[in-house]
Write a protein that holds these residues in place. Structure first.
Motif, PDB file in Angstrom:
ATOM      1  N   ASP A  42     -36.750 -33.086 -48.106  1.00 58.54           N
ATOM      2  CA  ASP A  42     -37.264 -33.729 -46.906  1.00 58.54           C
ATOM      3  C   ASP A  42     -38.572 -33.131 -46.409  1.00 58.54           C
ATOM      4  OD1 ASP A  42     -35.232 -35.493 -46.805  1.00 58.54           O
ATOM      5  OD2 ASP A  42     -34.100 -34.481 -45.237  1.00 58.54           O
ATOM      6  N   GLU A  43     -38.794 -31.878 -46.708  1.00 58.80           N
ATOM      7  CA  GLU A  43     -39.926 -31.213 -46.078  1.00 58.80           C
ATOM      8  C   GLU A  43     -41.258 -31.434 -46.775  1.00 58.80           C
ATOM      9  OE1 GLU A  43     -37.079 -29.658 -46.692  1.00 58.80           O
ATOM     10  OE2 GLU A  43     -36.230 -29.417 -44.679  1.00 58.80           O
ATOM     11  N   ALA A  44     -41.256 -32.135 -47.921  1.00 54.70           N
ATOM     12  CA  ALA A  44     -42.505 -32.538 -48.549  1.00 54.70           C
ATOM     13  C   ALA A  44     -43.445 -31.385 -48.869  1.00 54.70           C
ATOM     14  CB  ALA A  44     -43.219 -33.563 -47.675  1.00 54.70           C
ATOM     15  N   VAL A  65     -31.982 -24.859 -41.173  1.00 53.40           N
ATOM     16  CA  VAL A  65     -32.806 -23.823 -41.793  1.00 53.40           C
ATOM     17  C   VAL A  65     -34.277 -24.158 -41.598  1.00 53.40           C
ATOM     18  CG1 VAL A  65     -33.419 -22.660 -43.941  1.00 53.40           C
ATOM     19  CG2 VAL A  65     -31.042 -23.272 -43.503  1.00 53.40           C
ATOM     20  N   SER A  66     -34.610 -25.398 -41.821  1.00 50.64           N
ATOM     21  CA  SER A  66     -35.981 -25.842 -41.626  1.00 50.64           C
ATOM     22  C   SER A  66     -36.417 -25.664 -40.177  1.00 50.64           C
ATOM     23  CB  SER A  66     -36.089 -27.311 -42.046  1.00 50.64           C
ATOM     24  OG  SER A  66     -37.413 -27.753 -41.951  1.00 50.64           O
ATOM     25  N   LEU A 119     -36.547 -22.353 -48.117  1.00 54.29           N
ATOM     26  CA  LEU A 119     -36.124 -23.740 -48.305  1.00 54.29           C
ATOM     27  C   LEU A 119     -35.720 -23.988 -49.752  1.00 54.29           C
ATOM     28  CD1 LEU A 119     -38.687 -25.703 -46.094  1.00 54.29           C
ATOM     29  CD2 LEU A 119     -36.310 -25.156 -45.595  1.00 54.29           C
ATOM     30  N   LEU A 144     -37.135 -22.034 -39.615  1.00 56.25           N
ATOM     31  CA  LEU A 144     -38.378 -21.583 -40.237  1.00 56.25           C
ATOM     32  C   LEU A 144     -39.606 -22.107 -39.501  1.00 56.25           C
ATOM     33  CD1 LEU A 144     -37.401 -21.902 -44.002  1.00 56.25           C
ATOM     34  CD2 LEU A 144     -37.562 -19.840 -42.613  1.00 56.25           C
ATOM     35  N   ARG A 182     -39.505 -33.071 -38.727  1.00 59.28           N
ATOM     36  CA  ARG A 182     -39.551 -33.518 -40.104  1.00 59.28           C
ATOM     37  C   ARG A 182     -38.159 -33.689 -40.684  1.00 59.28           C
ATOM     38  NH1 ARG A 182     -43.890 -34.438 -43.940  1.00 59.28           N
ATOM     39  NH2 ARG A 182     -44.848 -32.510 -43.326  1.00 59.28           N
ATOM     40  N   SER A 183     -37.373 -32.645 -40.660  1.00 59.90           N
ATOM     41  CA  SER A 183     -36.035 -32.789 -41.203  1.00 59.90           C
ATOM     42  C   SER A 183     -35.026 -32.359 -40.152  1.00 59.90           C
ATOM     43  CB  SER A 183     -35.869 -31.955 -42.467  1.00 59.90           C
ATOM     44  OG  SER A 183     -35.448 -30.658 -42.147  1.00 59.90           O
TER      45      SER A 183
END
Lengths: 170, 170
Positions: free
Chosen positions: B46-48, A12-13, B26, A16, A7-8
DNA sequence: CAAGGTCACTACGAAGATCGTAGTGACTCG
DNA sequence: CGAGTCACTACGATCTTCGTAGTGACCTTG
């Protein structure tokens, strides 16, 4: 657990996605601090995870390459879970989460002097944690625990800012 | 988010209760790295995240004392979200998660030299992050960004491999 | 070697969380 | 005023988790 992959591009994302849920880091904690390595040991933790969720989490951790599963050669029923090198890389995260929790939880069970020791010698303590867990040990439990190591050979800044480096350090 | 009740006295568990879900960190990241402070800015990440979940997360973060909400004096529609001191304490956690992600994500969007800079000057960089965010700035965005500070006044060990800071890189 | 315990998990229904979209009322701007 | 923006709520479909009860493979003990 599903959550859109790719997704990104944010690190950090990405992190997670791999361990950003309520349970994954608790499994890692059980391994690192308490030397737990089997399904039933994780299941018996204070936080009461249910077996189906634990099973899903372990699958996720194995799939993310954080944990390795291997059959116990001595007991065919048993399966052993260990951290991979990538999973060992979570130790700094775990240490920071623990430090935050110990600082802000008024009813924390973490010993204050241990927290202080880790805070003041973070790099060295993370190194000891990592090497100990890599060879199958744990922080608080067992002959080869980090607690035992520290008792025998304290890191640099213990008590006073006296900087006398002991022989094998660095 | 609910969980809680009886719980354990483990500081890791305490931390995960407060921010151990896929979204909370986030939001903290958006504040710390990108200087986002409003509902719609978080929503546009970005993560919606969906608005109802974001709303619930913000309530949770405010309830846990990590984030403070305040009306914008200049625009009555706007609400501003900032980190509290307790929320600022998450910066070391965030930095470690980011470092782990940048290390293990083959498609990471994090600039390698920035990661190296942070890794080699962690305590100093965490201090700069914290002070900057405390006064309303961010790491990557704005006049007072940490990127700009480092360009003007690099921390100690900026010599060997890491060089050529991308002045406005995001 | 059979009975019984332990092991890692599955099954499953109820309860709760999340997703995506579509509002809603307060407010600002032109 | 009217249009746009703001922070959210509502809501139904779709996961996810909880809690308990198995299940089959595998020791262990008499």
């Amino acid at each position: 657990m599903k959550r859109a992959s790719g997704r990104s591009t944010c690190p950090v994302s990405f992190g997670l996605e791999a361990f950003g849920d309520r349970w994954s880091l608790l499994v890692v904690r059980d391994i690192v601090y308490f030397g737990k390595h089997t399904f039933n040991e994780f299941l018996a933790s204070d936080e009461a995870i249910s077996p189906s969720v634990l099973s899903a989490r372990l699958d996720g951790l194995v799939g993310a390459g954080l944990v390795r599963r291997s059959p116990d050669p001595a007991d065919g029923r048993r399966v052993r879970y260990d951290l991979t090198e990538r999973g060992l890389g979570l130790i700094p995260v775990l240490v920071e989460v623990a430090e935050w929790g110990a600082t802000h939880d008024p009813a924390t069970g973490a010993p204050a002097d241990w927290i202080a020791l880790v805070r003041e010698n973070k790099a060295e303590m993370v190194r000891r944690y990592t090497e100990t867990v890599r060879r199958g040990g744990a922080v608080f439990v067992g002959e080869d625990s980090v607690v035992a190591q520290v008792a025998a050979d304290p890191p640099g800044a213990l008590r006073a800012p006296a900087r006398a480096l002991p022989a094998g350090s660095a």
